[in-house]
Design an enzyme around this catalytic site. Structure first.
Site, PDB file in Angstrom:
ATOM      1  N   GLY A 114       0.833  -1.204   0.000  1.00  0.00           N
ATOM      2  CA  GLY A 114       0.000   0.000   0.000  1.00  0.00           C
ATOM      3  C   GLY A 114       0.867   1.254   0.000  1.00  0.00           C
ATOM      4  N   GLY A 116       2.264   3.098   2.334  1.00  0.00           N
ATOM      5  CA  GLY A 116       3.482   3.106   3.148  1.00  0.00           C
ATOM      6  C   GLY A 116       4.570   2.250   2.514  1.00  0.00           C
ATOM      7  N   THR A 137      -4.502  -2.661  -1.153  1.00  0.00           N
ATOM      8  CA  THR A 137      -5.166  -2.228   0.084  1.00  0.00           C
ATOM      9  C   THR A 137      -6.661  -2.463  -0.031  1.00  0.00           C
ATOM     10  OG1 THR A 137      -5.771  -0.381   1.510  1.00  0.00           O
ATOM     11  CG2 THR A 137      -5.194   0.194  -0.734  1.00  0.00           C
ATOM     12  N   ILE A 138      -7.255  -2.944   1.049  1.00  0.00           N
ATOM     13  CA  ILE A 138      -8.715  -3.072   1.013  1.00  0.00           C
ATOM     14  C   ILE A 138      -9.370  -1.693   1.011  1.00  0.00           C
ATOM     15  CG2 ILE A 138      -8.763  -5.313   2.196  1.00  0.00           C
ATOM     16  CD1 ILE A 138      -9.881  -3.755   4.682  1.00  0.00           C
ATOM     17  N   ASP A 139      -8.610  -0.663   1.398  1.00  0.00           N
ATOM     18  CA  ASP A 139      -9.199   0.669   1.563  1.00  0.00           C
ATOM     19  C   ASP A 139      -9.535   1.342   0.227  1.00  0.00           C
ATOM     20  OD1 ASP A 139      -8.629   0.131   4.195  1.00  0.00           O
ATOM     21  OD2 ASP A 139      -6.850   1.418   4.273  1.00  0.00           O
ATOM     22  N   MET A 181     -13.608  -0.697   8.211  1.00  0.00           N
ATOM     23  CA  MET A 181     -12.236  -0.210   8.016  1.00  0.00           C
ATOM     24  C   MET A 181     -12.208   0.828   6.895  1.00  0.00           C
ATOM     25  SD  MET A 181      -9.640  -3.374   8.487  1.00  0.00           S
ATOM     26  CE  MET A 181      -9.066  -3.859  10.104  1.00  0.00           C
ATOM     27  N   GLY A 182     -11.006   1.224   6.537  1.00  0.00           N
ATOM     28  CA  GLY A 182     -10.870   2.174   5.422  1.00  0.00           C
ATOM     29  C   GLY A 182      -9.920   3.322   5.701  1.00  0.00           C
ATOM     30  N   ARG A 183      -9.427   3.391   6.923  1.00  0.00           N
ATOM     31  CA  ARG A 183      -8.563   4.496   7.352  1.00  0.00           C
ATOM     32  C   ARG A 183      -9.202   5.845   7.036  1.00  0.00           C
ATOM     33  NH1 ARG A 183      -4.525   2.850   9.921  1.00  0.00           N
ATOM     34  NH2 ARG A 183      -3.836   4.978  10.152  1.00  0.00           N
ATOM     35  N   ARG A 285     -10.647  -8.256   6.197  1.00  0.00           N
ATOM     36  CA  ARG A 285      -9.399  -8.485   5.463  1.00  0.00           C
ATOM     37  C   ARG A 285      -9.099  -9.960   5.228  1.00  0.00           C
ATOM     38  NH1 ARG A 285      -5.149  -4.606   8.121  1.00  0.00           N
ATOM     39  NH2 ARG A 285      -4.061  -6.549   8.514  1.00  0.00           N
TER      40      ARG A 285
HETATM   41  O1  F6P Z   1      -5.050  -0.215   5.467  1.00  0.00           O
HETATM   42  C1  F6P Z   1      -5.730  -1.407   5.658  1.00  0.00           C
HETATM   43  C2  F6P Z   1      -6.289  -1.476   7.037  1.00  0.00           C
HETATM   44  O2  F6P Z   1      -7.009  -2.675   7.124  1.00  0.00           O
HETATM   45  C3  F6P Z   1      -7.127  -0.278   7.447  1.00  0.00           C
HETATM   46  O3  F6P Z   1      -8.412  -0.298   6.891  1.00  0.00           O
HETATM   47  C4  F6P Z   1      -7.058  -0.404   8.955  1.00  0.00           C
HETATM   48  O4  F6P Z   1      -7.211   0.836   9.604  1.00  0.00           O
HETATM   49  C5  F6P Z   1      -5.682  -0.914   9.187  1.00  0.00           C
HETATM   50  O5  F6P Z   1      -5.265  -1.551   8.012  1.00  0.00           O
HETATM   51  C6  F6P Z   1      -5.581  -1.850  10.358  1.00  0.00           C
HETATM   52  O6  F6P Z   1      -4.254  -2.153  10.572  1.00  0.00           O
HETATM   53  P1  F6P Z   1      -3.769  -3.282  11.570  1.00  0.00           P
HETATM   54  O7  F6P Z   1      -3.902  -4.585  10.844  1.00  0.00           O
HETATM   55  O8  F6P Z   1      -2.372  -2.918  11.855  1.00  0.00           O
HETATM   56  O9  F6P Z   1      -4.670  -3.230  12.763  1.00  0.00           O
END
Ligand code: F6P
Length: 357
Positions: A114, A116, A137-139, A181-183, A285
């Protein structure tokens, strides 16, 4: 034999294995052999963790969720500090990665990641490493590509949950919040909320007043009875993000907006609503990718090895309705693709009377 490295980095999502398998299967007849680096960038840094990947090794994995190469979304190579921000990876870490890749004869590296992970890939490619990026990314919030795999499956999972939530919400005359989710992007919430018949959809992109939301719930209570509210984890109540914290130098962990929202409603309308919240979390996810994501992931895998073959390095493969293409990695990272008010799904929801903000 030309040797290509392949790795998955950042949060996992459905379809990663289909990308890996397709790149390897399409690359072998072109004369490439593959090394799979495990645990994202950690597998490239010392002590390296890698293994050969032959077409035989990747047979029958495309329908599997997760990643056979495993992944890490924070670590020594973490290049992300906030929404759209990029962190400079220490020079010695970049040099170590370059050295290690050369030590095992890697001529090109396919990075499936993604924002990052691709920011990290960009810095390594500026050091002369031949890299092709694959957006993941799922977002669905990566700039420069119309669709990322994993997004469609995540939306389907939310829709399936909403179908179940509706019946219990209406049986009890409740307001039920479903947190997705989705940030900082509302794509999952918007699509799944619209498809799943949510009464309200709250997105990070559009501020709203808690008081207006309460009025909407009152109207629902007086007319229909129950309400199902989809709220994206990055939505803000009174301009504040809900965070789970923990990481100081890297990107904040979101979560808890549904509880915060319930609290805000309770403060404005004490005892008026019977509210419950469901946080879908990592269910979105995991598991098997749906047909659309498998198809997309396979197209990305094939295009990635084609880009390597064309020596289009420092670029990311991307998807548009016109077909697959590549763009410079810098065009894809550092800025998020967000929901705008002219989006067709947003406008459809509004016209259908959904409280979408
Ligand atoms: O970026 C993908 C994502 O699933 C976001 O939707 C979510 O905020 C984040 O990753 C969660 O991250 P982690 O797996 O570190 O909790």
């Amino acid at each position: 034999m030309k040797r290509v490295g392949i790795m998955t980095s950042g949060g996992d999502c459905s379809g990663l294995n289909a990308v890996i398998a397709s790149a390897v299967k399409a690359g072998a007849p072109l004369g490439y052999e593959f090394i799979g680096f495990e645990k994202g960038w950690e597998g490239i840094l010392s002590p390296m963790i890698y293994r050969p990947l032959t077409p035989n090794d990747v047979r029958g994995i495309s329908f599997l969720g997760g990643t056979i190469l495993r992944t890490v979304n924070r670590g020594r190579f973490g290049a992300k500090a906030g929404a759209g921000d990029q962190r400079r990876i220490p020079q010695e870490i970049l040099e170590e990665a370059k050295r290690n890749l050369a030590s095992v004869g890697i001529e090109a590296l396919i990075v499936i990641g993604g924002d990052g992970s691709l920011s990290g890939a960009l810095q390594l490619s500026q050091l002369g490493v031949n890299i092709v990026g694959v957006p993941k990314t799922i977002d669905n919030d990566l700039h420069a590509t119309d669709r990322t795999f994993g997004y469609s499956t995540a939306c389907q999972i939310v829709v399936d949950a909403l179908d179940r939530i509706h019946t219990t919400a209406s049986s009890h005359n409740r307001v039920i919040f479903v947190e997705t989710m989705g940030r900082h992007a509302g794509w999952i919430a918007l699509r799944s909320g619209l498809a799943g018949g949510a009464d309200a959809i709250l997105l990070p992109e559009f501020p709203f007043k808690a008081q207006d939301f309460v009025e909407f719930l009152r109207m629902r209570q007086d007319t229909v009875g129950s309400s199902v509210v989809v709220v994206a984890e990055g939505a803000k109540v009174d301009d504040r993000l809900a965070t789970r914290d923990g990481y100081k130098s890297q990107e904040v962990l979101l979560g808890g907006i549904s509880s915060r929202l319930m609290h805000a409603v309770e403060c404005l309308a004490p005892d008026e609503f019977d509210m419950r919240g469901t946080v879908l979390g990592h269910v979105q996810r995991g598991g098997t990718p749906n047909a659309a994501d498998r198809m997309l992931a396979k197209a990305y895998g094939v295009e990635a090895i084609n880009a390597v073959d064309r020596k289009e390095f420092g670029r990311m493969v991307c998807y548009s309705v016109k077909g697959m293409c590549t763009v410079p990695i810098e065009a894809a990272v550092g800025q998020l693709k967000l929901v705008t008010s002219d989006n067709v799904e947003y406008r459809t929801a509004r016209q259908l009377g959904v409280f979408v903000h």
